[in-house]
Scaffold this active site. Sequence first.
Site, mmCIF file in Angstrom:
data_model
loop_
_atom_site.group_PDB
_atom_site.id
_atom_site.type_symbol
_atom_site.label_atom_id
_atom_site.label_comp_id
_atom_site.label_asym_id
_atom_site.label_seq_id
_atom_site.Cartn_x
_atom_site.Cartn_y
_atom_site.Cartn_z
ATOM 1 C CD GLU A 1 -29.781 56.002 0.181
ATOM 2 O OE1 GLU A 1 -30.724 56.779 0.394
ATOM 3 O OE2 GLU A 1 -28.589 56.322 0.343
ATOM 4 C CD GLU B 1 -27.215 62.961 4.725
ATOM 5 O OE1 GLU B 1 -27.800 63.436 3.735
ATOM 6 O OE2 GLU B 1 -27.073 61.750 4.917
ATOM 7 C CG ASP C 1 -25.488 60.938 -0.044
ATOM 8 O OD1 ASP C 1 -26.205 61.822 -0.542
ATOM 9 O OD2 ASP C 1 -25.817 60.252 0.927
#
Lengths: 712, 712
Positions: B303, B405, B377
């Site tokens: 990322e 998240e 993730d």
Amino acid sequence: MKQFTLSLAFFLCFSLTFANDGYKLWLQYYPFENAEHEASCLPYFLKISVVGNSQTISVIKEEIEIAAEGFFAKKHKPEFQQNPDARLWIGTIESVPANLQAAWKSELSQITEEGYWIKSQAGRLYIIGKTDKGLLYGTFGFLKAVQTRTPLDGFEILENPKIQLRLLNHWDNLNRTVERGYAGFSIWNWHRLPKHIDQQYIDYARANASIGINGVSVTNVNANALVLTPEYLEKAKALADAFRPYGIKVYLTARFNAPMILDNLPTADPLHPAVQQWWKNKAKEIYGYIPDFGGFLVKADSEGQPGPHNYGRTQAEGANMLAEAVKPFGGIVMWRAFVYNEKTPTDRIRQAYDEFKPLDGKFRENVIVQVKNGPLDFQPREPFHPLFGAMPKTPLMMEFQITKEYLGQDTHWVNLASMWREILDADTYAEGKGSTVSKVLQGKVHPYSLTGIAGVANIGTDRNWTGHPTAQADWYAFGKLAWNPDADVDRIATDWIKMTFMQDQDFINTTKGIMMKSYPILVEYMTPLGLHHIMARSHHWGPGPWVTGGGREDWTATYYHRATKDSIGFDRTAGGSNALAQYAPEWEKAWGNPSTISLDYLLWFHRVPWDFELSTGNTLWNEMALRYQRGVEGARWMEGQWIQLEGKIDPERYQHIASFLRIQVEEAVWWRDSCLLYFQQFSGKPLPQSVEKPLHDLNYYLNFKRNFVPGI
Amino acid sequence: MKQFTLSLAFFLCFSLTFANDGYKLWLQYYPFENAEHEASCLPYFLKISVVGNSQTISVIKEEIEIAAEGFFAKKHKPEFQQNPDARLWIGTIESVPANLQAAWKSELSQITEEGYWIKSQAGRLYIIGKTDKGLLYGTFGFLKAVQTRTPLDGFEILENPKIQLRLLNHWDNLNRTVERGYAGFSIWNWHRLPKHIDQQYIDYARANASIGINGVSVTNVNANALVLTPEYLEKAKALADAFRPYGIKVYLTARFNAPMILDNLPTADPLHPAVQQWWKNKAKEIYGYIPDFGGFLVKADSEGQPGPHNYGRTQAEGANMLAEAVKPFGGIVMWRAFVYNEKTPTDRIRQAYDEFKPLDGKFRENVIVQVKNGPLDFQPREPFHPLFGAMPKTPLMMEFQITKEYLGQDTHWVNLASMWREILDADTYAEGKGSTVSKVLQGKVHPYSLTGIAGVANIGTDRNWTGHPTAQADWYAFGKLAWNPDADVDRIATDWIKMTFMQDQDFINTTKGIMMKSYPILVEYMTPLGLHHIMARSHHWGPGPWVTGGGREDWTATYYHRATKDSIGFDRTAGGSNALAQYAPEWEKAWGNPSTISLDYLLWFHRVPWDFELSTGNTLWNEMALRYQRGVEGARWMEGQWIQLEGKIDPERYQHIASFLRIQVEEAVWWRDSCLLYFQQFSGKPLPQSVEKPLHDLNYYLNFKRNFVPGI
């Protein structure tokens, strides 16, 4: 700087308990020290008559319950009922029993809309107001008397606010950063609104109500138009609903080109009918959400903000368009006078006056012009803004900065009330001697239909709200001075200390001693003799007299101090920018001569040679150096005073303040050393003997850089 | 969504008092309910012998004082002395009296480095450890027994941690934003460090120590090299000094190209001698500040982060260079396996395994590879990461995400321990049946020299630390599972409820009931049947199955669900990406067949036609719709359960949770309606009767947009 070592003692101090984090502010309501006094107060908390039924009345009862829980350590719970034995009676004028109405006719007639009268009569205490809001203020007045251990038997006080609009201005962005905020981030959690009303919003309202604040502008003056969209209006409504019982109205900042941003209008020209209609529709929409919406606060044509100048219109034309939009609903517009432009070929500090003075009388009746205390920008010391007294036909309100952008930010202890007192007491001579800024604000010099004082909030997510525990005093004092700009700041400090910490006389005296001297001390180690805007670039934390170049000359330090080998200072007399002429002749005379002007403003108005002999007998250079030295010694004295108080209060707040004082002393030294080394390049003279040698060379200070300084 | 109205009752609820803001977490230490039980516990708090003298020993005494103040409402203060009458004795093994040493030889020999033994003997309670740190954990073990009202007479417990490295990972940036943080901003006030040690840092350390956390990485894995400069090392040192007495080491995130950023090296190639030397120097410098510095946590080649790939080197070569730098000082490197790249032409979830598996055995002995619980993730539900069990020669540690998240962020109540239990109990079959992920982590499947579990912290400036009051339970459970990955999560929940709220059995049962069902409920209304990564773009808040296009295919929802008119799901069998082959043959078999695979993972591994009949007897489409509906009903049930508890606990925490549950229910409906409308475009089938009609049309959801969603 000295190495920081954590001793065992240090840990013992810090860790003892969850202790007191300061969240309760000045509403600590801690138990009595004296059993006799407690016994004399208790009856007023047992049986209470509160007449009426409203959200505000409920708040009154709750606050008495909270206070009683603290004062009496949960041993007694108030009973609320229409009880003939009630020792405390709370009600509006019309509910006062007829016989007393007659007897008290004269006193009752003196209570104004938000005022209250507390009267002891035949062993009973009456809290009387014209409105429930007055009763709420009266209740806090009563509780303050208990908090400061004032005898209640025979207690009497009549309190009417001298200012109508008593506002906090939050410079809070929608992403929760706070411009010039040093206590963490915005307490407004927009993402969770409107569904979640945090207890902190309620406690915020309680604190504000307790000091008479009746309005809050919740968003930054560098405005985001999004706050005017339904997504955010729904959230602002939730805040307004939460604040209403506490007598607090919500205001929003209006971005002048919002019609273009939100609805693609081709212009934001205030004289364009489509633009005017857009704002009328928008006002109607907002009042649909918030029926008692206060109005708009606007920063226009300043520091990149759009405004009427973009369309060749005046500030009055801009303000009036918004004023007409909110007028049908009872709203107002607070239009900031902080308008200046680097392209205007004159001294920056002249510009607001030059622009607004000719517009006097051209504003709609629901516009009030909001003027900073001084003509520059919240410097440690500025003369009062020359617009005060110069706008007889236009209501002016004061803008103080409670957050300390230029005064040490989060870690310096400086009692802002001392500075505000200076400004409020300044005489404009507008209608002869005694036309103080305070009287101008109260509408006593010119008959203003609107009066107001705003403070840029110092509140954030820090557990104690304000970062520095003592910055709570600035919030408190702001409210008190907004209520009564003639209030005694010594008394305000005493009350705050008692309500926040304890009744111990040694503690009060020492703490108040620090507070009362803190302001002149800070001015001396930062900007003595009228120096101004010599802070670091952009974040304004720490010294930066060397700041020069960049895009805007009026954002550099050299623009303001203009030091050369010969002299230093900004000539604002007739020979210079003549900003001095914006003041009354009395001031022109008093400030016009460098030999007789108060040294506090010397370099603000004059260019002075380094070896010019001052009234103190010192040359300018020596005086400057001695003042910087004195400022450092003052900061050390403050620390020394505080350290004597260890063990008197809870370790958490004690230690918090102690560690910040350590920082303050070190930063005072940093200011002194770096400024003197920098200016010495110009003066070419040695430091007087009694001034300590700098710790580093100038190069060190020029290259000293810190990342992620908060507030920008 | 329904209009939010503030009733008077609502205000009464909110405003009653400063009440309980949740800051004390599970360390409430509230008074006893039962006088008899209180009387039986009191003697252990009156006279206490604590043998030794260290900062940790001081912390032990302080914590007992704090607890006693709470348990006994300030009526009793512990006395610490070498008192022969002491009913509580705390000391390390070597200080145990000789006669008892002999008698307890076998038990004492079982205590490991950080472990403790609490033993009741002749009316006295002994807390014994090998180290002061063990004594601190033992003290918290003792206090937990009191908090949960366990009888102390005859109490005995031996506790040794099963994992060595028990870490919180803060994704906190130096500007105090928190990546994927939903509880406000970073509690690290870097600007005030090192001079000001906030009480919150101490309370943070206390809370962590109480659940056995022994390390914290204080900065974001998307790392800023500045943290490695003296400016920040001085600040990190201050934190390390503050945490040390609580047995907590500080770790930092290392930006792989720091040598280039900070010192202009031409490369960050891990095989370049200048780079290696730079890191060696840097490590030495860091250990000069922090002698017990824990080491580095590294996100590389992922990322946008720099890494060894930039120089054609392997992850092992990158990690080993850092490992050699910290090795002389006893430091370690935690190297994240979260490496993937949109340019790699294979299924994203395969990439970590493909990259790391061949490197097994190539890492230095002070490297541990940190692997997320699942291969994608932190989705609401993923199968366990196939690297677990696949790296016999390389220590692996777990990375859980405590911050939510993808699981509703700040406002959804979901008991993460339930999810973690699933993962920890999953069998890798690496060394035959029973080779659970938990055992892999404990080094029982392969003899790892390092073991560890990390959790991405859910902590911020919110007054209750974690935003959602119940998210405190996730922090608590994380610590407990890091100490013992085999711990019973039902018991963890019970303890947390008792320590945080109250002992009332109804309250405990109802609250635990909600907690234990919350995880499957959330999965059903968000991502049933193995759906994954169908959240909104970038901020991941709310549904976004329509997310497609943009720069990276592997950051879209359509990449993962691949819905067409015929089918939906990602074929990861041999006919597809064959990610399934990364698991043991037992799993290949169990998961390889769409008719027999657990429906929890169906669309994770398979493409399935909409009318495919599942084991439930429903078609895929109907089953999906019914599960979304069931999820919504589950959320409503949670709210209904909680509402019954009004009045049992303080109004502040009650109301906070209640308002969040209201949001959770509305968002569950939002998930169901928007996802079903979106997928219905492909399935072309009607909703089953028992599924409620959507509130809006698909267009509404496609255009629903919120500004300034936190966490990015």
